[in-house]
Design an enzyme around this catalytic site. Structure first.
Site, PDB file in Angstrom:
ATOM      1  CB  SER A 236     -21.223   3.922  -4.883  1.00  0.00           C
ATOM      2  OG  SER A 236     -20.248   4.554  -5.668  1.00  0.00           O
TER       3      SER A 236
ATOM      4  CG  HIS B 215     -16.248   2.840  -2.950  1.00  0.00           C
ATOM      5  ND1 HIS B 215     -16.834   4.039  -2.590  1.00  0.00           N
ATOM      6  CD2 HIS B 215     -16.974   2.385  -4.008  1.00  0.00           C
ATOM      7  CE1 HIS B 215     -17.848   4.292  -3.388  1.00  0.00           C
ATOM      8  NE2 HIS B 215     -17.963   3.299  -4.251  1.00  0.00           N
TER       9      HIS B 215
ATOM     10  CG  ASP C  89     -14.489   5.601  -0.858  1.00  0.00           C
ATOM     11  OD1 ASP C  89     -13.889   5.286  -1.902  1.00  0.00           O
ATOM     12  OD2 ASP C  89     -15.729   5.568  -0.750  1.00  0.00           O
TER      13      ASP C  89
END
Length: 223
Positions: free
Chosen positions: A119, A204, A173
């Site tokens: 991320s 995610h 996600d």
């Protein structure tokens, strides 16, 4: 492997002489402990890899109502054309340079080091890695996108033009939509970077199949 806890990072140190290193940056709101459990699943113990998991600084994050948490940079929007925290991104890239310098002082060369991140951490891995002056073993970018892409053409390092990049993303996600990752993938490929792309039916997060892919990719880069 031995776990070493430092103020700035958690380090997994192999018992044998270190032959390579992975500097792995966590996501927003997590810390260096987040990906520790993944390491045994990678099945790369025989490669004598030191895993370094830095802790991001604590800062206010606009998109999370200004709450203070560990973050590599502030986020006010996830729109590709939204305002980006240039100062925060540059500061975290400088921290990555410090971790690379420490690995050099310990006897490793850049060609023995992979920059990785999930991320936000993956964004910093891409940003810093593609600008680093010496050739890295690879860049691993999970569930992420490329920040400040407009400055890459003028700032990129020719020595990391051919560095292998692995990008993985979840098709479900909802935190950081896969379309952002795909857009960054396509942009990097348009600049002739070598990007290996994998997508998985997940949100995610990471999944077993992805971890297997990462393990094999690390073995190819560092074996």
């Amino acid at each position: 492997m031995q776990t070493l806890e430092r103020e700035d990072a958690v380090v997994l140190q192999p018992e044998s002489k270190v032959r390579a290193a992975v500097i792995w940056l966590h996501g927003l709101g997590a810390d260096g402990y987040d990906f520790l459990p993944v390491v045994p699943e990678l099945q790369v113990d025989d490669l004598a890899v030191r895993f370094v998991f830095p802790h991001a600084p604590i800062r206010a994050v606009t998109i999370n109502n200004g709450n203070r948490m560990r973050a590599w940079y502030d986020i006010s929007s996830l729109e590709l054309d939204g305002e980006q925290d240039r100062d925060g991104i540059h500061a975290s890239a400088a921290l990555v340079e410090d971790f690379l310098r420490v690995e050099r002082e310990r006897g490793l060369e850049e060609k023995q080091i992979v920059l990785a991140g999930f991320s936000q951490g993956g964004g910093i891995a891409l940003h810093a890695g593609l600008r680093h002056p010496k050739t890295l073993a690879g860049i691993l970018a999970l569930s992420t996108y490329l920040p400040l892409e407009e400055t890459l053409p003028s700032e990129r390092s020719v020595n990391n033009q051919a560095t292998p990049i692995l990008m993985c993303h979840g098709s479900d996600d909802t935190v950081l939509p896969m379309s952002l990752g795909e857009a960054s993938r396509d942009y990097l490929r348009s600049l002739d970077y070598v990007v290996e792309w994998h997508e998985y039916e997940m949100g995610h997060q990471v999944c077993v199949e992805e971890i297997q892919t990462i393990g094999q990719w690390l073995r190819d880069r560092l074996g």
